[in-house]
Enzyme design. Sequence first.
Site: not given
Length: 888
Positions: A826, A783
């Site tokens: 996140k 990511s």
Amino acid sequence: MAETVELPSRLAILPFRNKVLLPGAIIRIRCTSHSSVTLVEQELWQKEEKGLIGILPVRDDAEGSSIGTMINPGAGSDSGERSLKFLVGTTDAQKSDAKDQQDLQWHTRGVAARALHLSRGVEKPSGRVTYVVVLEGLSRFNVQELGKRGPYSVARITSLEMTKAELEQVKQDPDFVALSRQFKTTAMELVSVLEQKQKTGGRTKVLLETVPIHKLADIFVASFEMSFEEQLSMLDSVDLKVRLSKATELVDRHLQSIRVAEKITQKVEGQLSKSQKEYLLRQQMRAIKEELGDNDDDEDDVAALERKMQAAGMPSNIWKHAQRELRRLKKMQPQQPGYNSSRVYLELLADLPWDKASEEHELDLKAAKERLDSDHYGLAKVKQRIIEYLAVRKLKPDARGPVLCFVGPPGVGKTSLASSIAAALGRKFVRLSLGGVKDEADIRGHRRTYIGSMPGRLIDGLKRVGVCNPVMLLDEIDKTGSDVRGDPASALLEVLDPEQNKSFNDHYLNVPYDLSKVVFVATANRVQPIPPPLLDRMELIELPGYTQEEKLKIAMRHLIPRVLDQHGLSSEFLKIPEAMVKNIIQRYTREAGVRSLERNLAALARAAAVMVAEHEQSLPLSKDVQKLTSPLLNGRMAEGGEVEMEVIPMGVNDHEIGGTFQSPSALVVDETMLEKILGPPRFDDSEAADRVASAGVSVGLVWTTFGGEVQFVEATSMVGKGEMHLTGQLGDVIKESAQLALTWVRARASDFKLALAGDMNVLDGRDIHIHFPAGAVPKDGPSAGVTLVTALVSLFSQKRVRADTAMTGEMTLRGLVLPVGGIKDKILAAHRYGIKRVILPQRNSKDLVEVPAAVLSSLEVILAKRMEDVLENAFEGGCPWRNNYSKL
């Protein structure tokens, strides 16, 4: 030592339940009831000249005494005091009428006492005043009439002490002289025995020689443990000859008990040899049994074990197995090596809940919702799944529901949710910690052939909880490991499979046990370490981290009251405003859960506790007194009071009377107090701006076992040979992402105006170094692809990335931005760090529905389909490039 005093005609009465204070004895009592506290305040604390109070024995039942006379309060009046209508010569009818009004039985004789030490305290957080009083018994008195003065009792009394002339006359009596000589002889013999056994008694010998005999009897007997009836008998012994006779009897009895104990000890030690030292305690028990004429202890224990096994409700096949083991045990001697192991095994069979289950009440979904809401703030999706689970159990109680596995960072309430499920089902709760377990035997147990073998944690947990249908929490199921001793995760496959756990076979138990009635719940921080077959047997429920608003509500509703209670405080002593809690959340903690927040609140509570404790003061009430030291003796007070009683070593007792009181003041936490206790703030909103102050730095978002985190990526160049260096304890996947990012940037260098010509190498004559700060923390995953590209473009273009922007996403070699996981965590991490803009893969738009609306409203979420979209939004004013995708 008690001295002769002149008693007043009236005394305030402090009742002692099932306890007697004799003249010359010293006790320490703690007064907590309203009546006793009022008596001490008015009769002792508030008076400069400390007077006397009366100590009157009281029975805790309504039965008459066989020794002395007991009285019952009634009603009347006398000189402004509410009389309890007691006369020594009351008739039986009057006594019966008084007994209907009150069950307490007051003794007619008591002891006048004076206060040697007096202290006052305040219980926190209730604020209740208590007193600790040290009293010395002085002389006997007889109660003529018992009345009330406010909440406590007063009595009209007459002294029972002899005058000096009467005492001198008694001392000339030959019978009294003979009794005195006999008492001293017996007492001296006891002191000699104690001196040989305990190396003490010198001071007591001095007392025997110096203290008058009529006082010595009370002082000596007061140090013995005796029944309430015997204490009353000594109190009622007004006649000196009777008193000496009874004291001699009690001392002689105590002496004989010591000699019997010595005889038993000598008999046992004489039978021991060097090879029998380990059986010392068993031999002592046998000798005691022989003295009592009872020597069938082992047989009784085995019979009791057999009765316990019969009542255990074992299935027929297991009962047959248990009977075979029991017959084998009966044929063995206790000294044989296998006796104890067989006995422990049979006790386990008898203790296991074969058919004993929790009585489940009818499920009330509304009450379950209220319980979940009161215990946990937020977590709406998780609560809804639990309610659905409970609804199915209500409609079909015997349904085999799924094994719920709560997955989330530490401190978000996984374990407490399992406890709430148990409360909603009306079942007992048992927790098994699997963190660090690497031995299969921890699950299945050890085989009985090994020394120190024991059942597995499952069977042991069922034994502890005592029912066959508890809610069993498998805590930290992702922390199990495997080595040469086996794989605990594989052993759990049988436990969590409803088709197999009907006949779970523990190696130690060696008989099948039905686990199908147990409701299993598991918790984990990560899914990746859990083996796929075990994961397939559980339903995962993810618990994300809390938002700042949720943490604030949790702190105000749950954490602060709990922390204050744990530190003996209340809101009257410490107040933490909501603004200060928010300050702690933003500037002192950055976590997904609330454990660090609770630790900071606890630090404030500890500091407040020190400040409150320092307000204690001491007020001296008298002088020329020595410090009090004495052994503890149990005692109780009537009327619900609490008494701690101590018998002071016999001798001259002069003690200081001192008082203590506490005056706490409320503390309100402010920013100055925060910095003084917690130190300077650990985080501030300018961190991202400071880190991204130069070109070559970008802000990424990553997911860890502790929730979402902000990850900075730094890139720099230097003279070299076109090589790339990576640091920060990186895994293989993230290294490949860095190589891919560099390749993509080199291929698009001319498009982004990083090179003057398309065939120009941006790495010509220089090396690239990419670093992920926090090098002690391992990092891996795809990511960070878009973050790496952004950092490299910033480095080559010397254009700074926006400090208020963070990003996440995987990229391909062709520049497509692929979706990643952990979007909610996140975004919450970006919100905690004060990030205002977040760039996400376009295909992650579906995950935004899980993000709280309050968080989304404070962020600008940008969805990117290609890498060009990311770069356009990552830089102030966009990132110019040629509108040419021929190389894609």
